[in-house]
Design a protein around this motif. Sequence first.
Motif, PDB file in Angstrom:
ATOM      1  N   SER A  73       0.831  -1.202   0.000  1.00  0.00           N
ATOM      2  CA  SER A  73       0.000   0.000   0.000  1.00  0.00           C
ATOM      3  C   SER A  73       0.870   1.258   0.000  1.00  0.00           C
ATOM      4  O   SER A  73       1.930   1.291   0.650  1.00  0.00           O
ATOM      5  CB  SER A  73      -0.904   0.007   1.231  1.00  0.00           C
ATOM      6  OG  SER A  73      -1.502   1.280   1.408  1.00  0.00           O
ATOM      7  N   SER A  74       0.392   2.275  -0.697  1.00  0.00           N
ATOM      8  CA  SER A  74       1.123   3.551  -0.722  1.00  0.00           C
ATOM      9  C   SER A  74       1.136   4.207   0.662  1.00  0.00           C
ATOM     10  O   SER A  74       1.961   5.091   0.926  1.00  0.00           O
ATOM     11  CB  SER A  74       0.480   4.498  -1.741  1.00  0.00           C
ATOM     12  OG  SER A  74      -0.882   4.741  -1.413  1.00  0.00           O
ATOM     13  N   MET A  75       0.239   3.785   1.552  1.00  0.00           N
ATOM     14  CA  MET A  75       0.209   4.343   2.903  1.00  0.00           C
ATOM     15  C   MET A  75       1.245   3.699   3.826  1.00  0.00           C
ATOM     16  O   MET A  75       1.541   4.224   4.898  1.00  0.00           O
ATOM     17  CB  MET A  75      -1.187   4.182   3.507  1.00  0.00           C
ATOM     18  CG  MET A  75      -2.261   4.988   2.786  1.00  0.00           C
ATOM     19  SD  MET A  75      -3.865   4.933   3.622  1.00  0.00           S
ATOM     20  CE  MET A  75      -4.327   3.225   3.359  1.00  0.00           C
ATOM     21  N   THR A  79       6.647   1.357   1.704  1.00  0.00           N
ATOM     22  CA  THR A  79       6.401   1.828   0.336  1.00  0.00           C
ATOM     23  C   THR A  79       6.905   3.251   0.171  1.00  0.00           C
ATOM     24  O   THR A  79       7.545   3.587  -0.839  1.00  0.00           O
ATOM     25  CB  THR A  79       4.904   1.758   0.006  1.00  0.00           C
ATOM     26  OG1 THR A  79       4.402   0.453   0.308  1.00  0.00           O
ATOM     27  CG2 THR A  79       4.667   2.055  -1.467  1.00  0.00           C
ATOM     28  N   GLN A  80       6.636   4.084   1.141  1.00  0.00           N
ATOM     29  CA  GLN A  80       7.130   5.462   1.084  1.00  0.00           C
ATOM     30  C   GLN A  80       8.655   5.496   1.090  1.00  0.00           C
ATOM     31  O   GLN A  80       9.271   6.309   0.385  1.00  0.00           O
ATOM     32  CB  GLN A  80       6.559   6.251   2.263  1.00  0.00           C
ATOM     33  CG  GLN A  80       5.033   6.386   2.219  1.00  0.00           C
ATOM     34  CD  GLN A  80       4.470   7.042   3.459  1.00  0.00           C
ATOM     35  OE1 GLN A  80       5.131   7.850   4.110  1.00  0.00           O
ATOM     36  NE2 GLN A  80       3.228   6.694   3.804  1.00  0.00           N
ATOM     37  N   ARG A 114       7.730  -0.173  -8.787  1.00  0.00           N
ATOM     38  CA  ARG A 114       6.362  -0.534  -9.163  1.00  0.00           C
ATOM     39  C   ARG A 114       6.365  -1.220 -10.521  1.00  0.00           C
ATOM     40  O   ARG A 114       7.116  -0.843 -11.421  1.00  0.00           O
ATOM     41  CB  ARG A 114       5.491   0.716  -9.209  1.00  0.00           C
ATOM     42  CG  ARG A 114       4.027   0.432  -9.554  1.00  0.00           C
ATOM     43  CD  ARG A 114       3.235   1.726  -9.656  1.00  0.00           C
ATOM     44  NE  ARG A 114       2.923   2.272  -8.344  1.00  0.00           N
ATOM     45  CZ  ARG A 114       1.805   1.997  -7.658  1.00  0.00           C
ATOM     46  NH1 ARG A 114       0.906   1.168  -8.173  1.00  0.00           N
ATOM     47  NH2 ARG A 114       1.600   2.545  -6.495  1.00  0.00           N
ATOM     48  N   TRP A 137      -8.049  -7.245  -0.775  1.00  0.00           N
ATOM     49  CA  TRP A 137      -7.524  -5.877  -0.869  1.00  0.00           C
ATOM     50  C   TRP A 137      -6.711  -5.608  -2.128  1.00  0.00           C
ATOM     51  O   TRP A 137      -6.215  -4.509  -2.316  1.00  0.00           O
ATOM     52  CB  TRP A 137      -6.673  -5.553   0.362  1.00  0.00           C
ATOM     53  CG  TRP A 137      -5.520  -6.493   0.615  1.00  0.00           C
ATOM     54  CD1 TRP A 137      -4.286  -6.470   0.046  1.00  0.00           C
ATOM     55  CD2 TRP A 137      -5.516  -7.597   1.519  1.00  0.00           C
ATOM     56  NE1 TRP A 137      -3.506  -7.486   0.528  1.00  0.00           N
ATOM     57  CE2 TRP A 137      -4.233  -8.194   1.457  1.00  0.00           C
ATOM     58  CE3 TRP A 137      -6.466  -8.133   2.406  1.00  0.00           C
ATOM     59  CZ2 TRP A 137      -3.885  -9.316   2.214  1.00  0.00           C
ATOM     60  CZ3 TRP A 137      -6.115  -9.246   3.153  1.00  0.00           C
ATOM     61  CH2 TRP A 137      -4.843  -9.822   3.059  1.00  0.00           C
ATOM     62  N   GLU A 141      -7.413   1.024  -4.181  1.00  0.00           N
ATOM     63  CA  GLU A 141      -6.679   2.009  -4.977  1.00  0.00           C
ATOM     64  C   GLU A 141      -5.269   2.267  -4.466  1.00  0.00           C
ATOM     65  O   GLU A 141      -4.371   2.611  -5.245  1.00  0.00           O
ATOM     66  CB  GLU A 141      -7.460   3.330  -5.010  1.00  0.00           C
ATOM     67  CG  GLU A 141      -8.744   3.262  -5.827  1.00  0.00           C
ATOM     68  CD  GLU A 141      -9.414   4.622  -5.918  1.00  0.00           C
ATOM     69  OE1 GLU A 141      -8.871   5.591  -5.357  1.00  0.00           O
ATOM     70  OE2 GLU A 141     -10.475   4.711  -6.569  1.00  0.00           O
ATOM     71  N   ASP A 142      -5.069   2.116  -3.165  1.00  0.00           N
ATOM     72  CA  ASP A 142      -3.748   2.427  -2.615  1.00  0.00           C
ATOM     73  C   ASP A 142      -2.763   1.264  -2.727  1.00  0.00           C
ATOM     74  O   ASP A 142      -1.579   1.420  -2.395  1.00  0.00           O
ATOM     75  CB  ASP A 142      -3.856   2.862  -1.147  1.00  0.00           C
ATOM     76  CG  ASP A 142      -4.516   1.801  -0.274  1.00  0.00           C
ATOM     77  OD1 ASP A 142      -5.686   1.471  -0.559  1.00  0.00           O
ATOM     78  OD2 ASP A 142      -3.859   1.309   0.656  1.00  0.00           O
ATOM     79  N   PHE A 143      -3.228   0.103  -3.191  1.00  0.00           N
ATOM     80  CA  PHE A 143      -2.335  -1.051  -3.310  1.00  0.00           C
ATOM     81  C   PHE A 143      -1.797  -1.174  -4.731  1.00  0.00           C
ATOM     82  O   PHE A 143      -2.496  -0.875  -5.708  1.00  0.00           O
ATOM     83  CB  PHE A 143      -3.049  -2.346  -2.924  1.00  0.00           C
ATOM     84  CG  PHE A 143      -3.029  -2.622  -1.448  1.00  0.00           C
ATOM     85  CD1 PHE A 143      -2.056  -3.451  -0.899  1.00  0.00           C
ATOM     86  CD2 PHE A 143      -3.970  -2.044  -0.605  1.00  0.00           C
ATOM     87  CE1 PHE A 143      -2.026  -3.705   0.471  1.00  0.00           C
ATOM     88  CE2 PHE A 143      -3.945  -2.288   0.766  1.00  0.00           C
ATOM     89  CZ  PHE A 143      -2.959  -3.117   1.299  1.00  0.00           C
TER      90      PHE A 143
END
Length: 264
Positions: A73-75, A79-80, A114, A137, A141-143
């Motif tokens: 996830s981008s959250m 990932t960040q 990515r 999941w 959208e965030d994955f």
Amino acid sequence: MSDPISRRHAGGSVTPDQSPAPELTYAERARTLIHLGRVGSLSTMSRKHPGWPFGSVMPYALDDAGHPLFLISSMAMHTQNLEADAHASLLVAQSDAPDPLGASRLTLMGEVARLPVTDIATARQVYLARHENARYWVDFEDFGFYRMVITDAYFVGGFGVMGWVTANDYLHAEPDPLAEAAPMIIDHMNKDHSDSLLLLAKFFAGVEAEQATMTSVDRLGFHVRLKTPDRVRGVRIAFLLKAHNVEDTRKIMEQMVRLARQGV
């Protein structure tokens, strides 16, 4: 007509001072270990604390070449971190070993990015085959799917067994064909054929023992732990032919036992 195994060993017993039994390469053992695993520890470079590694539990799958695939996830902090610095490592360890320091483990080092749109459909299929619950999941959208492109690898096979594996060797190796069946083979031999293991150890390894326990098996042979009057030791016994599946293994073991009975 005699079979290839009988012809190769028509001269009698195998002497204890013969060449060491062949083993899987570190690259093959690394590919086998990561093939069997499902979850590792991903270390990324912290964005908040530059220069510090940041560890995360990371489920993974593998593409056809052996590169790990992640659904993240981008959250998520990892990932960040990857968006700021793609360098990362993935540690995968043998999950069923009683002693973690004696267990096999593999560290893959590489860069994580990515996936392009053209590769997502295949990655989705491969990943969900390994992690069925991710279907809940995967479409959020965030994955998104990411791939680690391997730069280098380090394999540890237990105490005193360790070494670097080049990315090229890792990518060109394949998992051992007996990897999935090995626990079943080991359990069967130890429960039902301990007498045969003693016989094989005496004939093919030159060790007369009171107790024999198979501890691992692969397409080239197997390890047994032997208890003798003065100590406990491990030996490697080579198959006389390469085993490609469980049926091959059964036939080879049966023929080896026949040869041992004739020669002892």
